[in-house]
Design an enzyme around this catalytic site. Structure first.
Site, short mmCIF file in Angstrom:
data_model
loop_
_atom_site.label_atom_id
_atom_site.label_comp_id
_atom_site.label_asym_id
_atom_site.label_seq_id
_atom_site.Cartn_x
_atom_site.Cartn_y
_atom_site.Cartn_z
N CYS A 152 37.15 32.76 30.89
CA CYS A 152 37.13 33.93 32.00
C CYS A 152 35.86 33.90 32.69
O CYS A 152 34.62 34.40 31.96
CB CYS A 152 37.21 35.00 31.39
N CYS A 155 34.44 37.46 33.17
CA CYS A 155 34.09 38.06 32.04
C CYS A 155 32.74 37.75 31.49
O CYS A 155 31.69 38.43 31.12
CB CYS A 155 35.23 37.77 30.89
N ASP A 156 32.52 36.39 31.48
CA ASP A 156 31.40 35.63 30.69
C ASP A 156 30.33 34.88 31.51
O ASP A 156 29.48 34.59 31.02
CB ASP A 156 31.96 34.68 29.90
#
Length: 239
Positions: A152, A155-156
């Site tokens: 992701c 996300c990261d």
């Protein structure tokens, strides 16, 4: 000896006999969406039962660190956040059944849910089975998840700020992730097994105009290289 199912629900929601009471709301999946659905149903005064074959949290529980979830200025551990979600749902009376739902008969009313151990009846069924990342299937991939291997970008991505990264794929998700990462990373390699993208045409020009993105055509990753427990590089094979 017979194997006992891991659950804390009552026999009243099982379906051997028509006289037994059906569950108000059955939720399949105990990720963030499933736990939230169960929480809202329980707070509305309904009997909510959440079915999950493994542990609550879904992909969230496998995320080592999260920095983009509201309310946690310093970030939070995915497993701890998932556990907190479960505790909150538990507090309002959501019940958990540790069984995998194998099938649902929506033609009946109440609906019938079958697991390996039991049958359950429910007036309403919410399917919150989430998604699974499409993995590369390489050695060390599982060990390096959260240590350089991510599924992701939004996300990261911040963990890779000012670093060199690689995106594997040629669809819309890969293209969108590459564009996002190009804004925060020093260098982005987009590796695709063909000589053109499958992504929607609108992405092509945007990718070509990125000064820090390099296409690696007709190539597939073959080996993840680790150093001190973290991803250090990727070896690709030209087709």
């Amino acid at each position: 000896m017979t194997e006992e199912p891991n659950n804390d629900t009552s026999a009243a929601c099982k379906a051997p006999g028509a006289q037994e009471k059906a569950i108000d709301v059955a939720v399949i999946g105990a990720g963030p969406a499933g736990l939230t659905a169960g929480l809202y149903a329980a707070r509305a005064g309904l009997e909510a039962v959440v079915f999950e074959r493994i542990a609550p949290g879904g992909q969230l529980a496998q995320t080592e660190h999260m920095e983009n979830y509201p309310g946690f200025p310093d970030g939070t551990n995915g497993f701890e956040l998932a556990f907190s979600m479960k505790q909150q749902a538990d507090r309002f009376g959501v019940r958990n059944v540790g069984e995998e739902v194998l099938s649902v008969d929506f033609t009946q009313n109440p609906k019938v849910l079958k697991t390996a151990f039991n049958e359950y009846r429910a007036n309403s069924v919410i399917i919150a089975t989430g998604a699974r990342p499409r993995k590369l299937g390489l050695e060390l991939e599982e060990e390096l998840q959260g240590r350089g291997v991510s599924y992701c970008a939004t996300c990261d991505g911040n963990f890779f700020r000012d670093k060199t990264v690689m995106v594997v794929g040629g669809g819309n998700t890969a293209a969108g992730d590459a564009i996002y990462l190009s804004r925060i990373c020093k260098k982005v390699y987009l590796v695709h097994r063909r000589d053109k993208l499958r992504a929607t045409a609108i992405y092509h020009k945007r990718l070509e105009d990125l000064p820090n993105l390099e296409f690696v055509w007709n190539a597939v990753p073959r080996k993840l290289v680790a150093d001190e427990g973290a991803l250090a590089g990727v070896r690709v094979e030209m087709l």
